[in-house]
Design an enzyme around this catalytic site. Structure first.
Site, short mmCIF file in Angstrom:
data_model
loop_
_atom_site.label_atom_id
_atom_site.label_comp_id
_atom_site.label_asym_id
_atom_site.label_seq_id
_atom_site.Cartn_x
_atom_site.Cartn_y
_atom_site.Cartn_z
N LYS A 22 0.83 -1.20 0.00
CA LYS A 22 0.00 0.00 0.00
C LYS A 22 0.87 1.26 0.00
O LYS A 22 0.61 2.22 -0.74
CB LYS A 22 -0.90 0.02 1.23
CG LYS A 22 -1.75 1.29 1.35
CD LYS A 22 -2.51 1.35 2.66
CE LYS A 22 -1.72 1.99 3.77
NZ LYS A 22 -1.77 3.47 3.75
N ASN A 23 1.90 1.26 0.84
CA ASN A 23 2.72 2.46 0.99
C ASN A 23 3.58 2.76 -0.24
O ASN A 23 4.16 3.84 -0.35
CB ASN A 23 3.60 2.35 2.23
CG ASN A 23 2.79 2.45 3.51
OD1 ASN A 23 1.63 2.87 3.50
ND2 ASN A 23 3.40 2.06 4.62
N CYS A 126 -5.18 8.86 9.59
CA CYS A 126 -5.22 8.27 10.93
C CYS A 126 -4.81 9.28 12.00
O CYS A 126 -3.91 10.10 11.79
CB CYS A 126 -4.27 7.07 11.01
SG CYS A 126 -4.86 5.60 10.15
N ARG A 131 1.92 15.05 12.55
CA ARG A 131 2.45 14.95 11.19
C ARG A 131 2.25 16.23 10.40
O ARG A 131 1.51 16.27 9.42
CB ARG A 131 1.82 13.75 10.48
CG ARG A 131 2.11 12.43 11.17
CD ARG A 131 1.78 11.24 10.33
NE ARG A 131 0.36 10.98 10.27
CZ ARG A 131 -0.18 9.95 9.64
NH1 ARG A 131 0.60 9.09 9.02
NH2 ARG A 131 -1.47 9.76 9.63
N ASP A 317 5.03 0.97 11.64
CA ASP A 317 3.80 0.33 11.18
C ASP A 317 3.67 -1.12 11.63
O ASP A 317 2.65 -1.77 11.37
CB ASP A 317 3.70 0.40 9.66
CG ASP A 317 3.21 1.75 9.16
OD1 ASP A 317 2.84 2.59 10.01
OD2 ASP A 317 3.19 1.97 7.94
N ARG A 409 -8.41 -0.38 4.81
CA ARG A 409 -7.53 0.60 4.19
C ARG A 409 -6.18 0.00 3.81
O ARG A 409 -5.53 0.49 2.89
CB ARG A 409 -7.32 1.79 5.12
CG ARG A 409 -8.53 2.68 5.32
CD ARG A 409 -8.17 3.88 6.16
NE ARG A 409 -6.98 4.53 5.63
CZ ARG A 409 -5.97 4.97 6.38
NH1 ARG A 409 -5.99 4.83 7.69
NH2 ARG A 409 -4.93 5.55 5.82
#
Length: 431
Positions: A22-23, A126, A131, A317, A409
């Site tokens: 995904k990233n 999230c 951030r 993560d 997600r």
């Protein structure tokens, strides 16, 4: 609203195919804004975040087409999707779209590089930390962009003659800001040097894709990236690298429940520190021609200390998943979170299952318990959701995980993959 039910059901055995990351997929999709020609991405995961980003890119004029299956493809084989931005029809990324996922803010780099202007809503995503966007703005300012923030939007404008190459050092490592500056610099005039760049494999995957599109990027995999700007990029075919977070997550599932599972297509070099940590718990990890074989046949889970750090360190993560694992360890483990200041929200939910965890600032002390008990719990963010699933694999009775849209997600076909190796897990409608 859907929920996931898990009943502790013994060891896991079989094969789990690892999906595309995904990233990596998200910035690769965004890179399609840099060219008018098609960018075809292979091994694309079927995720809610991918679908959301399709909508955001469509708003800017990106067309996409899901390609047909090839011989040998299965329902768990990654998709092939062609993205094409023949022209940029809108340089505004509105709040209603951007608020759903933070990574959508990254369109600001390609829009600036190709169109010279961008108006992007301040991001959502999230709730695991502040951030801020400062690093995005500072890095693009180094290329000559001008900014102002008004009514919740970031307005960006490139000089009349386009972005200019520059040397910029990030004051701290930022994966997202590295992605954005890297994409913008490909079309800047002259040479750009990014110092203290993020070294995550997903950054390297983006750089390799950009080079396939005609960019000139060197230093890939290091903390210093050199980009020699080109006047335009062309189309390309690129395969998304396997998801190291999914790999580490399913490895933790096997370590927790016991058994022997092949994580097909996994690559150990993408998460070596996490795998080294896993071996310290008494779990066997072995690379094969097909992927990564993870097994724990007998014996107690051993306690282990770990600290999250930028790549090549332990991934933030995977922090929640490995914390769940050591809730059943035969001793005390210490988990230190150094990336996000608010990433222990899963602790109170693990405590509902019987975990013994105390928090002091950035450090969680986990005292292993002999048993966990099923209970209703609530997913708090994408990765923390999986910590509850891992705990549920060995909890007595039934664990009910609510708000599973977080899981959707970032984890493709989760119930199907775990069921295939023997887990008692199902998704039900919450009514």
């Amino acid at each position: 609203m859907d929920k996931i039910l898990i009943r502790g059901n013994g060891a896991l055995n079989g094969t789990i195919p690892i999906s595309g990351a995904k990233n990596a997929a998200l910035p690769l999709m965004i890179a399609s804004l840099l060219t008018s020609e098609p960018l075809t991405l292979e091994n694309m995961p079927r995720l809610a975040d991918v679908e959301a980003l399709k909508s955001i890119l469509s708003n800017h004029g990106v067309d996409y087409r899901v390609m047909g299956k090839r011989p040998g493809d299965t329902d768990m084989t990654g998709q092939r999707i062609a993205f094409q931005a023949s022209e940029i029809v809108d340089t505004t990324a509105p709040y209603d779209l951007v608020r759903k996922m933070r990574a959508s803010f990254w369109v600001i780099g390609p829009l600036l590089a190709r169109s010279g202007v961008a108006r992007v809503s301040l991001p959502g995503g999230c709730a695991i930390g502040t951030r801020p966007i400062d690093l995005f703005i500072e890095s693009l300012e180094a290329l000559g962009a001008e900014f102002d923030i008004d009514a919740g939007y970031v307005n960006a404008k490139a000089p009349a003659n386009g972005l200019k190459g520059a040397r910029f050092r990030f004051p701290k490592v930022s994966v997202g800001a590295t992605h954005v500056m890297l994409m913008a610099a490909t079309l800047a005039d002259g040479e750009t040097v990014i110092e203290n760049a993020a070294r995550e494999p997903e950054v390297g995957d983006l750089a390799n894709c950009l080079n396939a599109m005609g960019a000139d990027i060197s230093g890939i995999g290091s903390s210093t990236l050199t980009i020699r700007g080109v006047t335009s990029l062309h189309g390309a075919n690129h395969e998304v690298l396997p998801d190291r977070i999914e790999t580490g997550t399913f490895a933790a599932c096997v370590a927790m429940a016991g058994g022997d599972v092949l994580l097909k297509n996994a690559r150990t070099e993408l998460l070596q520190v996490a795998l080294d940590t896993l071996e310290k718990t008494g779990t066997s990890v072995a690379m094969t021609n097909e992927g990564l074989r993870v097994s724990r046949k007998s014996g107690e889970i051993q306690p282990v200390d770990f600290t999250t750090d930028p790549f090549p360190g332990f991934p933030t993560d995977l922090q929640a998943q490995y914390m769940a694992l050591v809730t059943r360890a035969s001793g005390v483990s210490h988990v230190k979170e150094m990336i996000f200041e608010n990433r222990f929200m899963h602790v109170q939910e693990l405590a509902r299952l019987g975990a013994n965890i105390s928090i002091d600032g950035q450090t969680a002390t986990v005292t292993g318990v002999e048993r966990l008990s099923g209970a209703p719990v609530m997913a708090t963010d994408l990765r923390a959701s999986m910590s509850l699933v891992i705990a549920g694999l060995v909890a007595d009775g039934e664990t009910e995980v609510n708000r599973v849209y977080h899981l959707d997600r970032g984890f493709e076909l989760l119930e199907e993959k775990l069921s295939a190796v023997g887990a008692d897990i199902e998704r039900v409608s919450g009514g």
